[in-house]
Design a protein around this motif. Structure first.
Motif, PDB file in Angstrom:
ATOM      1  N   HIS A   3      26.197 -35.236 -36.535  1.00  0.00           N
ATOM      2  CA  HIS A   3      25.715 -35.058 -37.899  1.00  0.00           C
ATOM      3  C   HIS A   3      24.424 -34.256 -37.882  1.00  0.00           C
ATOM      4  CE1 HIS A   3      24.063 -36.040 -41.841  1.00  0.00           C
ATOM      5  NE2 HIS A   3      25.248 -36.513 -42.186  1.00  0.00           N
ATOM      6  N   THR A  57      13.287 -46.511 -45.566  1.00  0.00           N
ATOM      7  CA  THR A  57      13.460 -47.400 -46.708  1.00  0.00           C
ATOM      8  C   THR A  57      13.094 -46.687 -48.004  1.00  0.00           C
ATOM      9  OG1 THR A  57      11.198 -48.292 -46.540  1.00  0.00           O
ATOM     10  CG2 THR A  57      12.949 -49.437 -45.309  1.00  0.00           C
ATOM     11  N   THR A 104      17.060 -40.716 -57.215  1.00  0.00           N
ATOM     12  CA  THR A 104      18.374 -40.282 -56.710  1.00  0.00           C
ATOM     13  C   THR A 104      18.219 -39.272 -55.591  1.00  0.00           C
ATOM     14  OG1 THR A 104      19.383 -40.662 -58.877  1.00  0.00           O
ATOM     15  CG2 THR A 104      20.585 -39.243 -57.346  1.00  0.00           C
ATOM     16  N   GLU A 107      16.900 -41.019 -52.488  1.00  0.00           N
ATOM     17  CA  GLU A 107      17.951 -41.787 -51.832  1.00  0.00           C
ATOM     18  C   GLU A 107      18.852 -40.875 -51.010  1.00  0.00           C
ATOM     19  OE1 GLU A 107      19.799 -44.623 -50.228  1.00  0.00           O
ATOM     20  OE2 GLU A 107      18.391 -45.236 -51.787  1.00  0.00           O
ATOM     21  N   TYR A 108      19.086 -39.670 -51.519  1.00  0.00           N
ATOM     22  CA  TYR A 108      19.889 -38.702 -50.769  1.00  0.00           C
ATOM     23  C   TYR A 108      19.223 -38.366 -49.431  1.00  0.00           C
ATOM     24  CZ  TYR A 108      21.846 -34.236 -49.341  1.00  0.00           C
ATOM     25  OH  TYR A 108      22.412 -33.232 -48.603  1.00  0.00           O
ATOM     26  N   TYR A 109      17.935 -38.066 -49.480  1.00  0.00           N
ATOM     27  CA  TYR A 109      17.222 -37.744 -48.245  1.00  0.00           C
ATOM     28  C   TYR A 109      17.193 -38.946 -47.296  1.00  0.00           C
ATOM     29  CZ  TYR A 109      15.486 -33.272 -50.027  1.00  0.00           C
ATOM     30  OH  TYR A 109      15.394 -31.992 -50.494  1.00  0.00           O
ATOM     31  N   ALA A 110      17.004 -40.136 -47.872  1.00  0.00           N
ATOM     32  CA  ALA A 110      16.979 -41.344 -47.035  1.00  0.00           C
ATOM     33  C   ALA A 110      18.316 -41.510 -46.316  1.00  0.00           C
ATOM     34  CB  ALA A 110      16.672 -42.571 -47.888  1.00  0.00           C
ATOM     35  N   ASP A 111      19.423 -41.301 -47.028  1.00  0.00           N
ATOM     36  CA  ASP A 111      20.743 -41.420 -46.403  1.00  0.00           C
ATOM     37  C   ASP A 111      20.945 -40.378 -45.311  1.00  0.00           C
ATOM     38  OD1 ASP A 111      21.410 -43.553 -47.989  1.00  0.00           O
ATOM     39  OD2 ASP A 111      22.494 -42.358 -49.474  1.00  0.00           O
ATOM     40  N   GLU A 112      20.480 -39.165 -45.579  1.00  0.00           N
ATOM     41  CA  GLU A 112      20.607 -38.102 -44.588  1.00  0.00           C
ATOM     42  C   GLU A 112      19.848 -38.437 -43.306  1.00  0.00           C
ATOM     43  OE1 GLU A 112      22.047 -34.431 -44.957  1.00  0.00           O
ATOM     44  OE2 GLU A 112      23.293 -36.081 -45.673  1.00  0.00           O
ATOM     45  N   ARG A 114      18.933 -41.490 -42.283  1.00  0.00           N
ATOM     46  CA  ARG A 114      19.535 -42.652 -41.612  1.00  0.00           C
ATOM     47  C   ARG A 114      20.717 -42.245 -40.745  1.00  0.00           C
ATOM     48  NH1 ARG A 114      19.270 -45.063 -47.055  1.00  0.00           N
ATOM     49  NH2 ARG A 114      17.333 -46.280 -47.215  1.00  0.00           N
ATOM     50  N   ALA A 115      21.488 -41.269 -41.205  1.00  0.00           N
ATOM     51  CA  ALA A 115      22.674 -40.840 -40.468  1.00  0.00           C
ATOM     52  C   ALA A 115      22.320 -40.170 -39.139  1.00  0.00           C
ATOM     53  CB  ALA A 115      23.498 -39.884 -41.329  1.00  0.00           C
TER      54      ALA A 115
END
Length: 310
Positions: A3, A57, A104, A107-112, A114-115
């Motif tokens: 990823h 977080t 929003t 949260e997108y950056y946080a998810d990116e 985390r992956a």
């Protein structure tokens, strides 16, 4: 296929700081405005490798804000290790405060992020660079300076105790040090104490939480003189040894003790972008634009940057 950050090079700006997301790190740039915490201004910017991050977080903040925070791995950052939990929330260099309407996007950056995280647990070396020497600050009982090789204390005739005057001005080569103990000047009886190697070694056998930072990250041995009587320590006070001066100083000394400075990854030039990846990023940018999360100016500017990467 591993990823990768799909929006590499994007910048998320908040209050007092902006985060730039790269393929292997997050570059945090701090503002120099009058309302920006002085510690942030002193740091200027910090590059945080992905391998130095334990988690990310996103939580509600105060007065219509959200807080995006990087959780550094234990042992990854000499500044955080030297602070030992004493920093106020507003002085945490890993917090990015944003307006709630950008939740929003945050949260997108946080998810990116985390992956991309694959390295939990404590690190064996510092991964975030410490402030660079030479550094100096004025304590209540003397002046402290660090040139990268040795720490020097020069006593003040108005504040130093008789014990320190009798011992004379001090110089401590990094090779003779085993750790640093920093007690915030925002607490009662704050000070900076240097630990010799033998003291840091004996401290490893003592358990419990403490503000001590050493090569073994262990608390100091209990049988030590008061800071105002110890020639290996300088004491703070009202207006002396402020956090933005004494904490970077402590972190730089700690990094020098532990490996003569942090080992940082060698930057690798980014490869030419895949056209399909560029197209996907433009599509996603368009969605954010339609949702009102990206302004017309931001959309046009970023789209032009993406097309230039082809």
């Amino acid at each position: 296929m591993p990823h990768t950050m799909s929006r590499m090079g994007d910048v998320l700006a908040g209050f007092h700081a902006a985060w730039e997301f790269e393929s292997d790190s997050v570059l945090i740039r701090y503002e120099r405005g009058i309302r920006t915490p002085k510690l942030f201004q002193a740091l200027g910017e910090r590059r945080v490798p992905l391998e130095a991050i334990a988690g990310v977080t996103l939580t509600p903040g105060r007065r219509g804000t959200v807080v995006l925070r990087i959780e550094p791995r234990a042992g990854a950052d000499p500044l955080i290790e030297a602070a030992a939990g004493q920093l106020k929330e507003s002085g945490d260099p890993y917090r990015l405060v944003l307006p709630a309407e950008r939740e929003t996007l945050a949260e997108y950056y946080a998810d990116e992020l985390r992956a991309l995280l694959t390295e939990p647990g404590k690190t064996e070396r510092y991964l975030v660079a410490a402030p660079e020497a030479p550094l100096h600050f004025k304590a209540y009982d003397g002046k402290a300076s660090f040139d990268g090789k040795a720490v020097s204390f020069r006593w003040s005739w108005t504040g130093a105790s008789s014990a320190k005057w009798k011992a004379g001005d001090q110089s401590f080569p990094v090779a003779d040090l085993g750790g640093v103990e920093w007690r915030s000047p925002e607490m009662f009886e704050g000070y900076l104490r240097l630990l010799p190697r033998e003291a840091a070694a004996s401290a490893a056998s003592v358990s419990g939480a403490s503000s001590v930072s050493s090569v073994s990250a262990a608390p100091a041995a209990p049988a030590v003189p008061q800071a105002d009587q110890d020639p290996a320590a300088v004491v703070f006070g009202l207006g002396y040894g402020p956090v933005h001066e004494s904490l970077p100083f402590a972190a730089a000394v700690l990094a020098a003790v532990r490996g003569r400075g942090p080992a940082m990854p060698v930057p690798v030039p980014a490869p030419r972008r895949d056209p399909a990846d560029i197209a996907e990023r433009i599509r996603h940018l368009g969605e954010l634009h339609q949702q009102g999360l990206v302004t017309d100016e931001e959309f046009s500017s970023k789209k032009a940057e993406l097309l230039a990467e082809l």
